[in-house]
Design an enzyme around this catalytic site. Structure first.
Site, PDB file in Angstrom:
ATOM      1  N   LYS A   1      45.501  46.911  43.225  1.00  0.00           N
ATOM      2  CA  LYS A   1      44.893  45.859  42.406  1.00  0.00           C
ATOM      3  C   LYS A   1      44.095  44.925  43.326  1.00  0.00           C
ATOM      4  CE  LYS A   1      46.464  42.973  38.558  1.00  0.00           C
ATOM      5  NZ  LYS A   1      47.632  42.229  38.047  1.00  0.00           N
TER       6      LYS A   1
HETATM    7  C1  E4P Z   1      47.786  41.328  34.797  1.00  0.00           C
HETATM    8  O1  E4P Z   1      47.246  42.196  35.413  1.00  0.00           O
HETATM    9  C2  E4P Z   1      47.470  39.900  34.965  1.00  0.00           C
HETATM   10  O2  E4P Z   1      47.753  39.493  36.249  1.00  0.00           O
HETATM   11  C3  E4P Z   1      48.222  39.118  33.931  1.00  0.00           C
HETATM   12  O3  E4P Z   1      48.059  39.760  32.685  1.00  0.00           O
HETATM   13  C4  E4P Z   1      47.869  37.648  33.862  1.00  0.00           C
HETATM   14  O4  E4P Z   1      48.507  37.106  32.745  1.00  0.00           O
HETATM   15  P1  E4P Z   1      48.668  35.525  32.519  1.00  0.00           P
HETATM   16  O5  E4P Z   1      47.328  34.952  32.255  1.00  0.00           O
HETATM   17  O6  E4P Z   1      49.576  35.417  31.328  1.00  0.00           O
HETATM   18  O7  E4P Z   1      49.284  34.983  33.787  1.00  0.00           O
END
Ligand code: E4P
Length: 217
Positions: free
Chosen positions: A87
């Site tokens: 990622k």
């Molecule tokens: C996933 O890949 C993201 O990091 C995550 O969905 C962020 O979510 P949030 O905005 O609820 O922290």
């Protein structure tokens, strides 16, 4: 639409896996910290623990912000387990690292995407997944679902294979809306998935069926 769970909590991952509907997991440094997983070795071990629970892709986020650091970190992450997806943040060096990993056949998830232009760049760099943050846009009075629609439109125009991974999903209605738009994947908390189960007529109907069965026995 694939269902990913957005957590580093092993019990919740097992719960979703046991339902038989889970296609993968996304994590980020904040989700790791929330579970009290700190320190390089503990974090690496935790990724392996997650991979051992689920069958699908598990996104593991780099913390470097320069391309050399991202490549070094990403290669170490990818070596941990075949299910790991590297990622990468949507910054210039993240795009360069994405291009590097895609040329090596290593899966990537370009994260922190808040515009169609950023999603276009991720696709051009060969990202496996692009993660537009739906909930965080909604949080600032901007239509997150509109961004998912725009990306769907652009990717379909050119046949990009990058999968739209709608992230920052906060609740069940987001899941339904992502499915309507044609998002390839959504990632959200366990509650957003379990919310799909709920309907009062199901509960009322089941209670009646069970009561009627008892009458005849
Ligand atoms: C996933 O890949 C993201 O990091 C995550 O969905 C962020 O979510 P949030 O905005 O609820 O922290």
């Amino acid at each position: 639409m694939k269902f990913f769970i957005d957590t580093a909590n092993l019990d919740q991952i097992k719960e979703a896996q046991d339902m038989g509907i889970l296609d993968g997991v996304t994590t980020n440094p904040s989700l790791m910290a929330k579970e009290g997983i700190t320190g390089h070795d503990n974090i690496m071990k935790h990724y392996v623990d997650i991979c051992n629970i689920v069958d699908g892709d598990v996104s593991a986020e780099v913390i470097s912000t320069d391309v050399e650091g991202m490549i070094k970190e990403g290669e170490a992450l990818a070596e941990l387990h075949e299910q790991i997806v590297v990622k990468l943040p949507m910054i210039k060096d993240g795009v360069k690292a994405c291009k590097y990993f895609s040329s090596k056949g290593i899966k990537t998830n370009v994260t922190l995407v808040f515009s169609a232009g950023q999603a276009l760049l991720a696709a051009k760099a060969g990202a496996t997944y692009v993660s537009p943050f739906l909930g965080r846009l909604d949080d600032i009075s901007t239509d997150g679902l509109n961004l998912i629609s725009e990306i769907r439109h652009i990717y379909d125009n050119y046949g990009f294979e990058t999968q739209i991974l709608s992230a920052s999903v906060r609740h069940t209605m987001h899941v339904i809306d992502c499915a309507k738009i044609g998002s390839d994947v959504m990632t959200g908390p366990l509650s957003s998935i379990e919310g799909l189960l709920k309907h009062p007529l199901t509960d009322i109907g089941l209670a009646k069926f069970l009561a009627d069965y008892k009458k005849g026995n």
